[in-house]
Design a protein around this motif. Structure first.
Motif: not given
Ligand code: DHB
Ligand code: FE
Length: 288
Positions: A227-237, A240-247, A277-285
């Motif tokens: 897994h890949i850990h991510l914390l996605v932050t933006a002022p006023g939002h 998002l604390t998340t993780q991404l896994f692999f099929t 390899i490449r994966s595309d993943r959008d994040f919505v805050l």
């Protein structure tokens, strides 16, 4: 992949005590809490937790030998500094589900005990700090960070950390150098990010400490899927604390930390550049 042998005696103790120091310092200040203690709330929540344990004792006729073993085990969780590991593996996912009930935007999951403050600040496109001969499949993770109404969030921060190809976290295991495969990437003026890294490996919780020993004693799998850990932050939002896994990961659906969710699985594709390899993943805050 991490093997039982690789989890040396120093590992549970070093990883555990470092995770304890971080938890004690409250370094993860993106989540605030505390305030005055509400007596009714303490009575309700602590009372329910204690009653859960008392009912297990009654129902399963727990003996004095078992009660004494439980005491020794709790003491060793403290002695090895494993409270953050134990709590994040066996309880955090339920707290996260409660938090998710009121959170819009992308699906999140647990933080875990291995986030570190003060990592490399990078502009997108970014390559994470890594060794000259960093093993593993080169991987690109890219996408866009937006508001729930689709507005791109330029200058958002994508804080990313994951294990190396052997399942080791920098800052906790002795092997990888400080800051390896960790970074905080700022999105461009379109809210886009692109991160060049290596595909991480499945991971076992440290097996020589009390959390791992209890897991093995119960015959449960000690593995986390890669897994890949991510914390996605933006002022006023809201962060998002998340993780991404692999099929195709053999440990999906049997994560010791119960943190994998179907929405969080990546299916990276070859880019045609060597074995990259490449994966595309959008994040919505969600706006706060
Ligand atoms: C643990 C390890 C992780 O990588 C994680 O994401 C959660 C918990 C652990 O060892 O406790
Ligand atoms: Fe992890």
């Amino acid at each position: 992949m991490t093997t039982t042998e690789d989890q040396s005696v120093s590992d549970a103790a070093t990883a555990g005590s470092h995770a304890t120091d971080i938890a004690r310092s409250g370094a993860a200040t993106f989540r605030t809490g505390g305030g005055d203690v509400d007596q009714a709330r303490v009575a309700t929540v602590v009372g329910a937790a204690l009653e859960g344990i008392r009912s297990a004792i009654r129902e399963h006729k727990v003996t004095y030998d078992e009660f004494d073993a439980f005491k020794r085990w709790l003491i060793s969780v403290s002695d090895t500094g494993e409270w953050p590991l134990f709590l994040d593996v066996y309880l955090e996912f339920e707290v996260e589900k409660v938090a998710a009930e009121t959170q819009d935007g992308s699906v999140g999951t647990i933080l875990g005990p291995f986030w570190l403050d003060g990592q490399a600040q990078l502009d997108s496109p970014a390559t994470l700090p890594m060794r000259d001969d960093e093993p593993g499949t080169p991987m690109i993770l890219a996408g866009q960070v937006t508001d729930t109404d689709g507005t791109p969030l330029a200058g958002a921060k994508v804080d990313i950390w994951h294990t190396d190809e052997e399942g080791w976290y920098s800052g906790f295991a002795a092997k990888p150098p400080a800051g390896n495969l960790r970074g905080v990437v700022t999105t461009d003026d379109q809210g886009r990010y692109e991160i060049h890294t290596r595909k991480p490996a499945p991971y076992t919780i440290p097996l020589d400490g009390p959390t791992g020993q209890m897991t093995l004693a119960a015959g449960w799998s000690p593995w986390r899927p890669a897994h890949i850990h991510l914390l996605v932050t933006a002022p006023g939002h809201r962060t998002l604390t998340t993780q991404l896994f692999f099929t195709g990961d053999p440990y999906l659906g049997n994560d010791v930390a119960s943190a994998d969710k179907p929405e969080l699985t990546l299916d990276p594709q070859p880019t045609g550049h060597g074995d990259e390899i490449r994966s595309d993943r959008d994040f919505v805050l969600e706006a706060e």
